[in-house]
Motif scaffolding. Structure first.
Motif, PDB file in Angstrom:
ATOM      1  N   GLU A   1       8.379  27.762   8.385  1.00 24.27           N
ATOM      2  CA  GLU A   1       6.949  27.972   8.128  1.00 24.27           C
ATOM      3  C   GLU A   1       6.084  27.120   9.046  1.00 24.27           C
ATOM      4  N   THR A   2       6.455  27.093  10.317  1.00 22.76           N
ATOM      5  CA  THR A   2       5.713  26.271  11.276  1.00 22.76           C
ATOM      6  C   THR A   2       4.326  26.832  11.573  1.00 22.76           C
ATOM      7  N   ASN A   3       4.055  28.068  11.134  1.00 26.22           N
ATOM      8  CA  ASN A   3       2.722  28.622  11.323  1.00 26.22           C
ATOM      9  C   ASN A   3       1.737  28.085  10.292  1.00 26.22           C
ATOM     10  N   LYS A   4       2.250  27.372   9.277  1.00 25.26           N
ATOM     11  CA  LYS A   4       1.394  26.775   8.265  1.00 25.26           C
ATOM     12  C   LYS A   4       1.189  25.292   8.590  1.00 25.26           C
ATOM     13  N   THR A   5       0.506  24.587   7.698  1.00 21.51           N
ATOM     14  CA  THR A   5       0.263  23.160   7.926  1.00 21.51           C
ATOM     15  C   THR A   5       1.586  22.430   8.070  1.00 21.51           C
ATOM     16  N   PRO A   6       1.801  21.727   9.164  1.00 19.19           N
ATOM     17  CA  PRO A   6       3.096  21.063   9.364  1.00 19.19           C
ATOM     18  C   PRO A   6       3.319  19.936   8.371  1.00 19.19           C
ATOM     19  N   CYS A   7       4.598  19.707   8.062  1.00 24.70           N
ATOM     20  CA  CYS A   7       4.979  18.607   7.181  1.00 24.70           C
ATOM     21  C   CYS A   7       5.364  17.401   8.023  1.00 24.70           C
ATOM     22  N   ASP A   8       5.572  16.276   7.360  1.00 21.05           N
ATOM     23  CA  ASP A   8       5.956  15.051   8.052  1.00 21.05           C
ATOM     24  C   ASP A   8       7.470  14.927   8.186  1.00 21.05           C
ATOM     25  N   ILE A   9       8.192  15.470   7.202  1.00 20.85           N
ATOM     26  CA  ILE A   9       9.650  15.396   7.167  1.00 20.85           C
ATOM     27  C   ILE A   9      10.199  16.781   6.876  1.00 20.85           C
ATOM     28  N   TYR A  10      11.236  17.170   7.610  1.00 24.02           N
ATOM     29  CA  TYR A  10      11.910  18.452   7.386  1.00 24.02           C
ATOM     30  C   TYR A  10      13.381  18.185   7.081  1.00 24.02           C
ATOM     31  N   VAL A  11      13.841  18.723   5.952  1.00 24.90           N
ATOM     32  CA  VAL A  11      15.239  18.588   5.547  1.00 24.90           C
ATOM     33  C   VAL A  11      15.822  19.982   5.404  1.00 24.90           C
TER      34      VAL A  11
ATOM     35  N   ILE B   1       0.857  -1.173   0.000  1.00 24.85           N
ATOM     36  CA  ILE B   1       0.000   0.000   0.000  1.00 24.85           C
ATOM     37  C   ILE B   1       0.898   1.229   0.000  1.00 24.85           C
ATOM     38  N   ALA B   2       0.348   2.381  -0.314  1.00 23.43           N
ATOM     39  CA  ALA B   2       1.141   3.606  -0.397  1.00 23.43           C
ATOM     40  C   ALA B   2       0.581   4.646   0.567  1.00 23.43           C
ATOM     41  N   HIS B   3       1.478   5.313   1.272  1.00 23.05           N
ATOM     42  CA  HIS B   3       1.120   6.421   2.142  1.00 23.05           C
ATOM     43  C   HIS B   3       1.665   7.717   1.550  1.00 23.05           C
ATOM     44  N   ASP B   4       0.923   8.797   1.681  1.00 27.33           N
ATOM     45  CA  ASP B   4       1.389  10.107   1.222  1.00 27.33           C
ATOM     46  C   ASP B   4       2.022  10.865   2.383  1.00 27.33           C
ATOM     47  N   TYR B   5       3.170  11.469   2.127  1.00 22.87           N
ATOM     48  CA  TYR B   5       3.844  12.265   3.146  1.00 22.87           C
ATOM     49  C   TYR B   5       4.255  13.612   2.557  1.00 22.87           C
ATOM     50  N   LYS B   6       4.269  14.629   3.419  1.00 24.54           N
ATOM     51  CA  LYS B   6       4.716  15.960   3.014  1.00 24.54           C
ATOM     52  C   LYS B   6       6.159  16.167   3.475  1.00 24.54           C
ATOM     53  N   VAL B   7       6.982  16.676   2.550  1.00 27.96           N
ATOM     54  CA  VAL B   7       8.405  16.880   2.822  1.00 27.96           C
ATOM     55  C   VAL B   7       8.741  18.352   2.616  1.00 27.96           C
ATOM     56  N   PHE B   8       9.292  18.971   3.662  1.00 21.23           N
ATOM     57  CA  PHE B   8       9.759  20.354   3.589  1.00 21.23           C
ATOM     58  C   PHE B   8      11.272  20.333   3.402  1.00 21.23           C
ATOM     59  N   VAL B   9      11.776  21.089   2.413  1.00 21.00           N
ATOM     60  CA  VAL B   9      13.208  21.146   2.120  1.00 21.00           C
ATOM     61  C   VAL B   9      13.633  22.604   2.035  1.00 21.00           C
ATOM     62  N   SER B  10      14.738  22.947   2.676  1.00 16.11           N
ATOM     63  CA  SER B  10      15.262  24.310   2.574  1.00 16.11           C
ATOM     64  C   SER B  10      16.774  24.284   2.462  1.00 16.11           C
ATOM     65  N   THR B  11      17.319  25.328   1.833  1.00 14.62           N
ATOM     66  CA  THR B  11      18.763  25.503   1.739  1.00 14.62           C
ATOM     67  C   THR B  11      19.094  26.955   1.981  1.00 14.62           C
ATOM     68  N   TRP B  12      20.233  27.167   2.654  1.00 16.69           N
ATOM     69  CA  TRP B  12      20.604  28.544   3.004  1.00 16.69           C
ATOM     70  C   TRP B  12      22.105  28.634   3.233  1.00 16.69           C
ATOM     71  N   ASN B  13      22.750  29.508   2.482  1.00 17.27           N
ATOM     72  CA  ASN B  13      24.142  29.862   2.744  1.00 17.27           C
ATOM     73  C   ASN B  13      24.122  31.015   3.745  1.00 17.27           C
ATOM     74  N   VAL B  14      24.553  30.740   4.978  1.00 17.77           N
ATOM     75  CA  VAL B  14      24.429  31.732   6.050  1.00 17.77           C
ATOM     76  C   VAL B  14      25.661  32.617   6.177  1.00 17.77           C
ATOM     77  N   GLY B  15      26.643  32.425   5.285  1.00 13.50           N
ATOM     78  CA  GLY B  15      27.768  33.356   5.216  1.00 13.50           C
ATOM     79  C   GLY B  15      28.640  33.409   6.454  1.00 13.50           C
TER      80      GLY B  15
END
Length: 439
Positions: free
Chosen positions: A92-102, A63-77
């Protein structure tokens, strides 16, 4: 003697970094020990028995499950995190939370010789992870959706996120790895943690002498249920000349060919980056816009994103090149993320400066791209934190994850009277600790 000792130690450190094997390892930071996967593989939580699957006990239907993945990149200098940074805005934690954060960062430490050649300093990465943990697990009020119970509707209301002693335990770090200034940190919902297996990392340096870690990538992989994920956080060669663009392509080729992961006890795990089911590359990829500087600045001022992206080196490489053939990127509808005067909205070179300083035309250096099928992007945008000369970039995906479903026969075997239900029974402990598992 101290001077002589230093002369001996520096070459040794450099040699160690050059000769270090860039194969997959379990040398990373996480909220739970990596050897716990042996327990998970043998437990019903992972829905995979440790003995050979027998049709009488195990139903291999998927069976298949759907998951939400948040991805961000930032050069902080090279700027250290502080209390003034709004990490919740980045996530963006004030929005709908994701299942995985990268989260991928570059230049979390200044790229000086002492950082590149010396021993790794994990203090700064620990500070970043601490801020991520606080932002993801901050106790907050969330709105419940309407739900039907026993044929009747319950009105949605407000509730607080789960917590222990006022501290939320909703997200845990499954992998965090630093190489010089590159840091990647992966977090999952706590109830998904039992289904994570085979975490591993692989570091490839492409910087000084073609092998040191001031440039390169940290790749992390794991399996969620039966689907393998690989996230690659890169920092490629800089510069706006034609040869610099070729060097970036060479860096990507090196990262893809040299990164390697353990095959696992059954030799059935992906070894190379592109062998995984879901692959995302994020980072300061440093690709520039192949237009004269003045024309680039004019088009940026007019927000002519379509014309600019047609001349973007990364987009051209994806469309017509060889190194990134088969990769995908969402529509870029935000302003170039580089190079800003820190703590301002002004691009570097737009105001009077010293003659010897390079102007560096605006460019989309910070990108998120993916390879293969199984990922659908819903958000691709940039953040507006101003502490660095780069702006962060973030994306939200949905992905399908394959799950092996146990048959009733297999479940009944473990729940039958033949098993003594003692307090020390591992199955009983697991089902108590993880009440979301439907037994």
């Amino acid at each position: 003697m101290a001077s002589a000792h230093g002369e001996v130690m520096w070459p040794r450190l450099v040699a160690n970094k050059i000769l270090r094997k860039r194969v997959g390892s379990n040398n990373f930071v996480a909220d739970f020990p990596t050897n716990s996967e042996k327990l998970l593989e043998a437990s019903i939580l992972d829905e995979r028995p440790s003995f050979s699957a027998n049709p009488a006990f195990f139903d291999p239907r998927k069976i298949a499950h759907d998951y939400k993945v948040f991805v961000s990149t930032w050069n902080v200098g090279g700027i250290a995190p502080d209390d003034g940074l709004d990490m919740e805005d980045l996530l963006e934690t004030n929005k709908t939370p994701c299942d995985i954060y990268v989260l991928g960062f570059q230049e979390i430490v200044p790229l000086r010789a002492s950082s590149v050649l010396g021993s790794e300093n994990n203090k700064v990465s620990a500070e970043w992870n601490s801020m991520i943990r606080e932002a993801l697990n901050k106790k907050r009020v969330v709105r419940r959706h309407q739900e039907k119970t026993g044929g009747t509707e319950k009105e949605g209301g407000l509730s607080e996120s789960k917590g222990i002693n006022g501290i939320s335990q909703d997200f845990r770090c499954v992998i965090s790895k630093q190489m010089v200034g590159i840091l990647i940190s992966v977090w999952v919902r706590n109830d998904l943690r039992p289904f994570i297996s085979h975490p591993s990392v692989s570091c490839v340096g492409c910087g000084v002498m073609g092998c040191l870690g001031n440039k390169g990538a940290v790749s992390v992989r794991y399996k969620l249920h039966e689907t393998s994920f690989c996230f690659v956080c890169g920092h490629l060669a800089s510069g706006g000349r034609d040869k610099d663009g070729k060097k970036r392509n060479s860096d990507v080729a090196d990262i893809l060919s040299r990164s390697s992961f353990p095959r696992g006890p059954s030799l059935d795990l992906p070894k190379k980056i592109l062998d995984h089911d879901r692959v995302i590359l994020l980072g300061d990829l440093n690709y520039r816009i192949s237009l004269p500087e003045e024309k680039t600045r004019l088009l940026v001022e007019k927000q002519e994103w379509n014309i600019l992206i047609e001349n973007d080196q990364l987009r051209m490489e994806i469309m017509n090149g060889e190194t990134l053939q088969g990769w995908k990127e969402g529509n870029v509808k935000f302003a170039p993320t580089y190079k800003y005067i820190p703590n301002s909205d002004i691009y570097y070179g737009c105001i009077k400066q010293r003659k010897e300083e390079k102007k560096r035309a605006p460019a989309w250096c910070d990108r998120i791209i993916w390879y293969g099928d199984g990922l659908k992007q819903h958000v691709y945008t940039r953040g507006e934190s101003k502490i660095s000369d780069h702006r962060p970039v973030k994306a939200v995906f949905t992905t399908k994850v394959v799950v092996l479903r146990c048959s009733n026969t297999f479940r009944n075997l473990f729940l039958s009277d033949r098993f003594d239900k003692k307090k020390t029974d591992p199955l009983e402990i697991e089902s108590t600790d993880y009440p979301w598992i439907s037994m």
